[in-house]
Design a protein around this motif. Structure first.
Motif, PDB file in Angstrom:
ATOM      1  N   ASP A   7       0.976  -1.238   0.020  1.00 22.86           N
ATOM      2  CA  ASP A   7      -0.122  -0.100  -0.014  1.00 22.86           C
ATOM      3  C   ASP A   7       0.901   1.085  -0.280  1.00 22.86           C
ATOM      4  OD1 ASP A   7      -2.232  -1.429   2.218  1.00 22.86           O
ATOM      5  OD2 ASP A   7      -2.148  -1.693   0.276  1.00 22.86           O
ATOM      6  N   LEU A   8       0.550   2.199  -0.986  1.00 23.05           N
ATOM      7  CA  LEU A   8       1.203   3.335  -0.926  1.00 23.05           C
ATOM      8  C   LEU A   8       0.521   4.463  -0.088  1.00 23.05           C
ATOM      9  CD1 LEU A   8       1.768   3.536  -4.714  1.00 23.05           C
ATOM     10  CD2 LEU A   8       3.568   2.886  -2.889  1.00 23.05           C
ATOM     11  N   PRO A   9       1.444   5.368   0.349  1.00 21.64           N
ATOM     12  CA  PRO A   9       0.949   6.508   1.451  1.00 21.64           C
ATOM     13  C   PRO A   9      -0.268   7.191   0.912  1.00 21.64           C
ATOM     14  CG  PRO A   9       3.389   6.571   1.068  1.00 21.64           C
ATOM     15  CD  PRO A   9       2.714   5.490   0.211  1.00 21.64           C
ATOM     16  N   LEU A  10      -1.394   7.805   1.464  1.00 18.53           N
ATOM     17  CA  LEU A  10      -2.255   8.279   0.832  1.00 18.53           C
ATOM     18  C   LEU A  10      -1.812   9.719   0.409  1.00 18.53           C
ATOM     19  CD1 LEU A  10      -4.453   8.139   4.352  1.00 18.53           C
ATOM     20  CD2 LEU A  10      -4.695   6.929   2.207  1.00 18.53           C
ATOM     21  N   ASP A  11      -0.785  10.511   0.641  1.00 16.89           N
ATOM     22  CA  ASP A  11      -0.343  11.773  -0.137  1.00 16.89           C
ATOM     23  C   ASP A  11       0.078  11.093  -1.497  1.00 16.89           C
ATOM     24  OD1 ASP A  11       0.824  13.767  -1.158  1.00 16.89           O
ATOM     25  OD2 ASP A  11       2.048  14.188   0.615  1.00 16.89           O
ATOM     26  N   PRO A  12      -0.747  11.700  -2.534  1.00 16.43           N
ATOM     27  CA  PRO A  12      -0.446  11.292  -3.773  1.00 16.43           C
ATOM     28  C   PRO A  12       1.109  11.500  -4.474  1.00 16.43           C
ATOM     29  CG  PRO A  12      -2.190  12.753  -4.006  1.00 16.43           C
ATOM     30  CD  PRO A  12      -1.971  12.628  -2.586  1.00 16.43           C
ATOM     31  N   LEU A  13       1.486  12.724  -4.007  1.00 16.06           N
ATOM     32  CA  LEU A  13       2.886  13.340  -4.433  1.00 16.06           C
ATOM     33  C   LEU A  13       3.957  12.141  -3.766  1.00 16.06           C
ATOM     34  CD1 LEU A  13       2.575  17.114  -3.951  1.00 16.06           C
ATOM     35  CD2 LEU A  13       2.623  15.754  -6.159  1.00 16.06           C
ATOM     36  N   LEU A  14       3.738  11.912  -2.359  1.00 15.44           N
ATOM     37  CA  LEU A  14       4.777  10.946  -1.749  1.00 15.44           C
ATOM     38  C   LEU A  14       4.723   9.604  -2.516  1.00 15.44           C
ATOM     39  CD1 LEU A  14       6.768  10.525   0.459  1.00 15.44           C
ATOM     40  CD2 LEU A  14       5.020  10.221   2.138  1.00 15.44           C
ATOM     41  N   ALA A  15       3.403   9.176  -2.728  1.00 15.72           N
ATOM     42  CA  ALA A  15       3.283   7.766  -3.334  1.00 15.72           C
ATOM     43  C   ALA A  15       3.903   7.815  -4.755  1.00 15.72           C
ATOM     44  CB  ALA A  15       1.699   7.723  -3.722  1.00 15.72           C
ATOM     45  N   GLU A  16       4.009   8.977  -5.424  1.00 14.54           N
ATOM     46  CA  GLU A  16       4.739   9.036  -6.726  1.00 14.54           C
ATOM     47  C   GLU A  16       6.243   9.059  -6.578  1.00 14.54           C
ATOM     48  OE1 GLU A  16       5.032   8.341 -10.452  1.00 14.54           O
ATOM     49  OE2 GLU A  16       3.069   8.426  -9.627  1.00 14.54           O
ATOM     50  N   ASP A  17       6.665   9.526  -5.328  1.00 11.31           N
ATOM     51  CA  ASP A  17       8.043   9.286  -4.977  1.00 11.31           C
ATOM     52  C   ASP A  17       8.491   7.819  -4.843  1.00 11.31           C
ATOM     53  OD1 ASP A  17       8.507  12.188  -5.558  1.00 11.31           O
ATOM     54  OD2 ASP A  17       8.315  12.525  -3.298  1.00 11.31           O
ATOM     55  N   ARG A  19       6.890   5.069  -5.822  1.00  7.26           N
ATOM     56  CA  ARG A  19       6.949   4.370  -7.071  1.00  7.26           C
ATOM     57  C   ARG A  19       8.114   4.794  -7.757  1.00  7.26           C
ATOM     58  NH1 ARG A  19       1.488   6.583  -7.855  1.00  7.26           N
ATOM     59  NH2 ARG A  19      -0.134   4.914  -6.769  1.00  7.26           N
ATOM     60  N   ASP A  20       8.499   6.133  -7.845  1.00  3.93           N
ATOM     61  CA  ASP A  20       9.849   6.375  -8.596  1.00  3.93           C
ATOM     62  C   ASP A  20      10.946   5.856  -8.121  1.00  3.93           C
ATOM     63  OD1 ASP A  20       8.275   7.792 -10.431  1.00  3.93           O
ATOM     64  OD2 ASP A  20       8.934   9.662  -9.618  1.00  3.93           O
ATOM     65  N   ALA A  21      11.037   5.531  -6.866  1.00  3.87           N
ATOM     66  CA  ALA A  21      12.301   5.081  -5.922  1.00  3.87           C
ATOM     67  C   ALA A  21      12.319   3.823  -6.499  1.00  3.87           C
ATOM     68  CB  ALA A  21      11.995   5.457  -4.654  1.00  3.87           C
ATOM     69  N   ARG A  22      11.239   2.979  -6.301  1.00  2.00           N
ATOM     70  CA  ARG A  22      11.319   1.706  -6.651  1.00  2.00           C
ATOM     71  C   ARG A  22      11.580   1.257  -7.974  1.00  2.00           C
ATOM     72  NH1 ARG A  22       5.861  -0.571  -3.209  1.00  2.00           N
ATOM     73  NH2 ARG A  22       6.536  -0.087  -1.108  1.00  2.00           N
ATOM     74  N   ARG A  23      11.212   2.170  -8.864  1.00  3.98           N
ATOM     75  CA  ARG A  23      11.494   1.622 -10.195  1.00  3.98           C
ATOM     76  C   ARG A  23      12.980   2.020 -10.505  1.00  3.98           C
ATOM     77  NH1 ARG A  23       7.282   5.449 -11.620  1.00  3.98           N
ATOM     78  NH2 ARG A  23       5.387   4.359 -11.673  1.00  3.98           N
ATOM     79  N   VAL A  24      13.621   2.983  -9.873  1.00  8.31           N
ATOM     80  CA  VAL A  24      15.070   3.264  -9.922  1.00  8.31           C
ATOM     81  C   VAL A  24      15.653   2.091  -9.355  1.00  8.31           C
ATOM     82  CG1 VAL A  24      16.748   4.752  -9.147  1.00  8.31           C
ATOM     83  CG2 VAL A  24      14.871   5.655 -10.226  1.00  8.31           C
ATOM     84  N   ALA A  25      15.218   1.646  -8.016  1.00  9.47           N
ATOM     85  CA  ALA A  25      15.915   0.443  -7.570  1.00  9.47           C
ATOM     86  C   ALA A  25      15.915  -0.639  -8.113  1.00  9.47           C
ATOM     87  CB  ALA A  25      15.379   0.337  -5.933  1.00  9.47           C
ATOM     88  N   TYR A  26      14.813  -0.998  -8.852  1.00  7.90           N
ATOM     89  CA  TYR A  26      14.591  -2.117  -9.752  1.00  7.90           C
ATOM     90  C   TYR A  26      15.781  -2.198 -11.033  1.00  7.90           C
ATOM     91  CZ  TYR A  26      12.538  -5.482 -12.839  1.00  7.90           C
ATOM     92  OH  TYR A  26      12.536  -6.853 -13.458  1.00  7.90           O
ATOM     93  N   CYS A  27      15.947  -0.846 -11.478  1.00 13.56           N
ATOM     94  CA  CYS A  27      16.663  -0.691 -12.593  1.00 13.56           C
ATOM     95  C   CYS A  27      18.181  -1.062 -12.003  1.00 13.56           C
ATOM     96  CB  CYS A  27      16.720   0.523 -13.272  1.00 13.56           C
ATOM     97  SG  CYS A  27      15.230   0.852 -14.102  1.00 13.56           S
ATOM     98  N   TYR A  28      18.660  -0.674 -11.046  1.00 19.64           N
ATOM     99  CA  TYR A  28      20.002  -1.084 -10.404  1.00 19.64           C
ATOM    100  C   TYR A  28      19.963  -2.639 -10.283  1.00 19.64           C
ATOM    101  CZ  TYR A  28      21.462   3.784  -9.193  1.00 19.64           C
ATOM    102  OH  TYR A  28      22.063   4.939  -8.952  1.00 19.64           O
TER     103      TYR A  28
END
Length: 89
Positions: A7-17, A19-28
């Motif tokens: 579950d992502l945080p309720l704040d949509p801006l934080l939620a996008e952060d 998701r982005d962090a997870r995508r970047v980590a996955y690329c690593y």
């Protein structure tokens, strides 16, 4: 409440952060797999090592019980194709 849920945080801006962090980590991680295969390691060895490292980090961060609860959800995610990118077996 598990801090490991998807579950992502309720704040949509934080939620996008998140998701982005997870995508970047996955690329690593994907890059490390490519490099390992180029160095002659097989994918199975890399996958087992990555899973062990991930579980160890989760236990260090959240503890055994929260990590166990997180891991209990994995069989259903596997069966429903959450981790499937190509043809299903």
């Amino acid at each position: 409440m598990s801090v490991l849920s998807d579950d992502l945080p309720l704040d949509p801006l934080l939620a996008e952060d998140v998701r982005d962090a997870r995508r970047v980590a996955y690329c690593y991680i994907e890059d490390a797999f490519v490099e390992g295969r180029q160095d002659g390691l097989d994918s199975d060895a890399l996958a087992h090592a990555a899973l062990f490292a991930a579980m160890r980090t989760l236990v260090e961060t959240y503890g055994e019980e929260a990590t166990a609860v997180f891991a209990e959800a994995l069989p259903e995610k596997l069966r429903t194709g959450t981790f499937t990118t190509g043809t299903r077996h």
